[in-house]
Design a protein around this motif. Structure first.
Motif, PDB file in Angstrom:
ATOM      1  N   ASN A 151     -18.208  -3.247 -36.851  1.00  0.00           N
ATOM      2  CA  ASN A 151     -19.315  -2.278 -36.743  1.00  0.00           C
ATOM      3  C   ASN A 151     -19.088  -1.206 -35.674  1.00  0.00           C
ATOM      4  O   ASN A 151     -19.560  -0.076 -35.817  1.00  0.00           O
ATOM      5  CB  ASN A 151     -20.656  -2.985 -36.555  1.00  0.00           C
ATOM      6  N   MET A 156     -15.763  -1.988 -29.482  1.00  0.00           N
ATOM      7  CA  MET A 156     -15.735  -3.424 -29.216  1.00  0.00           C
ATOM      8  C   MET A 156     -14.344  -3.863 -28.741  1.00  0.00           C
ATOM      9  O   MET A 156     -14.214  -4.720 -27.865  1.00  0.00           O
ATOM     10  CB  MET A 156     -16.165  -4.227 -30.451  1.00  0.00           C
ATOM     11  N   TRP A 159     -14.133  -2.756 -25.093  1.00  0.00           N
ATOM     12  CA  TRP A 159     -14.936  -3.618 -24.198  1.00  0.00           C
ATOM     13  C   TRP A 159     -14.174  -4.883 -23.811  1.00  0.00           C
ATOM     14  O   TRP A 159     -14.412  -5.457 -22.754  1.00  0.00           O
ATOM     15  CB  TRP A 159     -16.243  -4.018 -24.892  1.00  0.00           C
ATOM     16  N   VAL A 282     -25.873  -2.930 -36.169  1.00  0.00           N
ATOM     17  CA  VAL A 282     -25.716  -2.992 -34.714  1.00  0.00           C
ATOM     18  C   VAL A 282     -26.136  -4.400 -34.313  1.00  0.00           C
ATOM     19  O   VAL A 282     -27.143  -4.907 -34.819  1.00  0.00           O
ATOM     20  CB  VAL A 282     -26.621  -1.954 -34.000  1.00  0.00           C
ATOM     21  N   CYS A 283     -25.356  -5.026 -33.436  1.00  0.00           N
ATOM     22  CA  CYS A 283     -25.667  -6.426 -33.089  1.00  0.00           C
ATOM     23  C   CYS A 283     -27.093  -6.560 -32.576  1.00  0.00           C
ATOM     24  O   CYS A 283     -27.776  -7.537 -32.865  1.00  0.00           O
ATOM     25  CB  CYS A 283     -24.678  -6.944 -32.065  1.00  0.00           C
ATOM     26  N   TRP A 450     -23.624  -7.758 -20.633  1.00  0.00           N
ATOM     27  CA  TRP A 450     -23.966  -7.696 -22.061  1.00  0.00           C
ATOM     28  C   TRP A 450     -23.718  -9.059 -22.689  1.00  0.00           C
ATOM     29  O   TRP A 450     -22.602  -9.571 -22.661  1.00  0.00           O
ATOM     30  CB  TRP A 450     -23.084  -6.650 -22.761  1.00  0.00           C
TER      31      TRP A 450
HETATM   32  C1  LIG Z   1     -22.648  -3.413 -28.372  1.00  0.00           C
HETATM   33  N1  LIG Z   1     -22.972  -2.340 -29.307  1.00  0.00           N
HETATM   34  C2  LIG Z   1     -24.403  -2.104 -29.273  1.00  0.00           C
HETATM   35  C3  LIG Z   1     -22.285  -1.121 -28.918  1.00  0.00           C
HETATM   36  C4  LIG Z   1     -22.524  -2.706 -30.585  1.00  0.00           C
HETATM   37  C5  LIG Z   1     -23.122  -3.905 -31.148  1.00  0.00           C
HETATM   38  O1  LIG Z   1     -23.053  -4.106 -32.329  1.00  0.00           O
END
Ligand SMILES: C[N+](C)(C)CC=O
Ligand SMILES: NC(=O)c1ccc[n+]([C@@H]2O[C@H](COP(=O)([O-])OP(=O)(O)OC[C@H]3O[C@@H](n4cnc5c(N)ncnc54)[C@H](O)[C@@H]3O)[C@@H](O)[C@H]2O)c1
Length: 490
Positions: A151, A156, A159, A282-283, A450
């Motif tokens: 997504n 991701m 991160w 989105v998570c 997070w």
């Molecule tokens: C962490 N974020 C919100 C960027 C993506 C989650 O799906």
């Protein structure tokens, strides 16, 4: 058409089997790339390279500030290529170009942030006595398997990679098999930035073979996973075999609570954004909307009116507001949930259909969908749909709002919209979730932790917390001089 290969031990290679996977643009079903389809053998090779490289110390023993320089180089190269990378993300994932551009900026910020930690104190010292100190330091964990979803493919991956790298680990990244394009771009950047051979390795292929090997292998010290809760639970079971370190950032069913004192237009506008951004993929998507009963009908009427006006379209078209779902399979899953909702007796207030006319026929578009008259025990209220599907719940007072908000196995996100800030803060503190908002949503701060409560995960990404997830924390107790202890007399 792009040819996407894996990057292992500083070389771009195809899979051992020679198999390929077609990569599709979800907005029109067109083939955009052919990717090397790795298998367990390829993962084994990448892991052995990452192991050998870690054990050689060429990366782990570099001073933190030297590793930080590489991260700065990576950020600069991302910035130089930002436009192209954003366009590729839109092409592969279907998201709005503006959203893809934001992802690239956030990825740049992430590499710069972890590089900047060099300016922070690196450990702690406790004075135990006049000549005894306890020193707390971070050390790299070793070989990290980084497994990410489709997504936010670039973001991701960034991160996970930025803290893993700066902490001194070597790693193997596995992007989702659906969205490998920007991962390849990122590794081209690592190569240009001069990241030493064998430190950063890219494998592609299915979770069931490549991903499994990355979790199972005894040569791997840590698995950092972002994806669905069920996959995370499997990973946890396998990792338990040798007590491998894991961090899991998983799914959610996050609530937005709207109290009656809100400005209706503003709250409606936010509720739309909270769920329909990125087509609900989105998570932390706020897929449950809890509305105070005195404003429920009026609120729903306006919400539905606005949802019907959302402009669906291809991500690279400036007028589009919401794009397709990422794949045909995922679209079918979302459509199945919509059927389940109808069968469960919820009322479909709008949407519910695949869009197949006017140039959308080959894409995976689903209308913004809203269900009212739901019950807490319905599957559409309890399970993560991960699409543009909102379920509405009604509450009579603060207590019921909190009960409904927490009536879920998940605990990723949640929000309260309320003009009375004292009440909003009282309620938000009672939401059992790791990422919460008051009168806003989707704000993600690089310095802030997070992660989720309950089945939404284990551990925390971002900030210093994210660095700790990729570090072993060691204490060294030092006496300046050895003295007799005198415990045993003879
Ligand atoms: C962490 N974020 C919100 C960027 C993506 C989650 O799906
Ligand atoms: N909490 C967060 O920060 C966060 C962020 C983004 C997405 N997500 C979650 O991700 C999910 C959507 O992504 P998805 O459909 O790609 O998730 P997924 O769990 O199906 O796949 C995620 C990754 O895991 C791999 N994988 C699958 N089976 C595996 C196995 N047995 N062993 C090892 N790896 C395996 C996949 O190939 C993919 O790379 C949603 O549930 C969403 O909430 C969470």
């Amino acid at each position: 058409m792009m040819e996407l290969n894996m990057f292992i031990d500083g070389e771009w290679i195809t899979s051992t089997s020679g198999e390929k996977r077609e990569v599709i643009n979800p907005a029109n079903g067109e083939l955009i790339a052919v990717a090397a389809e790795g298998a367990a053998e390829d993962a084994k090779y990448a892991i052995s390279v990452a192991r050998k490289t870690f054990d050689s110390g060429i990366w782990s023993t570099l001073p933190f500030k030297t590793r930080a320089k590489y991260l700065h180089n990576i950020a600069n190269l991302l910035e130089e290529n930002a436009e192209e990378i954003a366009m590729l993300e839109t092409l592969n994932n279907g998201k709005m170009l503006l959203a893809a551009k934001t992802d690239v900026q956030n990825a740049i910020e992430c590499f710069r942030y972890y590089a900047s930690l060099i300016t922070q104190p690196e450990g702690e010292i406790f004075n135990v006595g006049d000549s005894v100190q306890t020193i707390v330091i971070r050390e790299p964990i070793g070989v990290c398997s980084l497994i990410v979803p489709w997504n936010f493919p670039l973001l991701m991956a960034s991160w996970q990679i930025a803290p893993a790298l700066v902490a001194g680990n070597t790693f193997i990244l596995k992007p989702s098999e659906i969205t490998p394009v920007t991962a390849v771009k990122l590794f081209e950047i690592f190569e240009k930035a001069g990241v030493p051979t064998g430190v950063a390795n890219l494998v592609m292929g299915p979770g069931s073979t490549v991903g499994s090997e990355m979790v199972d292998s005894n040569l791997v010290d840590k698995v950092a996973f972002i994806g669905g809760t069920e996959t995370g639970q499997n990973i946890m079971r396998v990792a338990a075999e040798n007590t491998k370190k894991i961090s899991l950032e998983l799914g959610g069913k996050s609530p937005t609570i709207v109290f009656a004192d809100n400005d209706l237009e503003i709250a409606v506008d936010n509720a739309l954004f909270n769920i329909f951004l990125n087509s609900g993929q989105v998570c932390t998507a706020a897929s449950r909307l809890l509305i105070e009963d005195s404003i429920h009908d009026q609120f729903v009427e306006r919400l539905v009116e606005r949802a019907k006006k959302i402009v669906i379209g291809h991500g690279n078209k400036a007028t589009s507001e919401m794009g397709p779902l990422v794949s045909e399979a995922h679209m079918q899953k979302v459509l199945r949930y919509i059927e389940i909702g109808k069968q469960e007796g919820a009322i479909l207030a709008c949407g519910g259909n695949r869009i197949i006319d006017n140039g959308f026929e080959n894409g995976f578009f689903v209308e913004p969908t809203i269900f009212t008259n739901t019950r807490p025990d319905m599957r559409i209220v309890q399970e993560e749909i991960f699409g543009p599907v909102l379920v509405i719940q009604k509450f009579k007072d603060e207590e019921e709002a909190i009960t409904l908000a927490n009536d879920t196995v998940f605990g990723l996100g949640g929000a309260v919209f309320c003009k009375d800030l004292e009440k909003a803060m009282r309620v938000v503190k009672k939401i059992k979730a790791g990422i919460t908002w008051v009168n806003c949503y989707h704000v993600a701060t690089i310095q802030a932790p997070w992660g989720g409560y309950k089945q939404s995960g284990i551990g925390r990404g971002l900030g210093i917390f994210g660095l700790d997830e990729f570090s072993e924390i060691k204490q060294i107790n030092v006496s300046y001089k050895a003295h007799p202890v005198g415990w045993f007399s003879n």
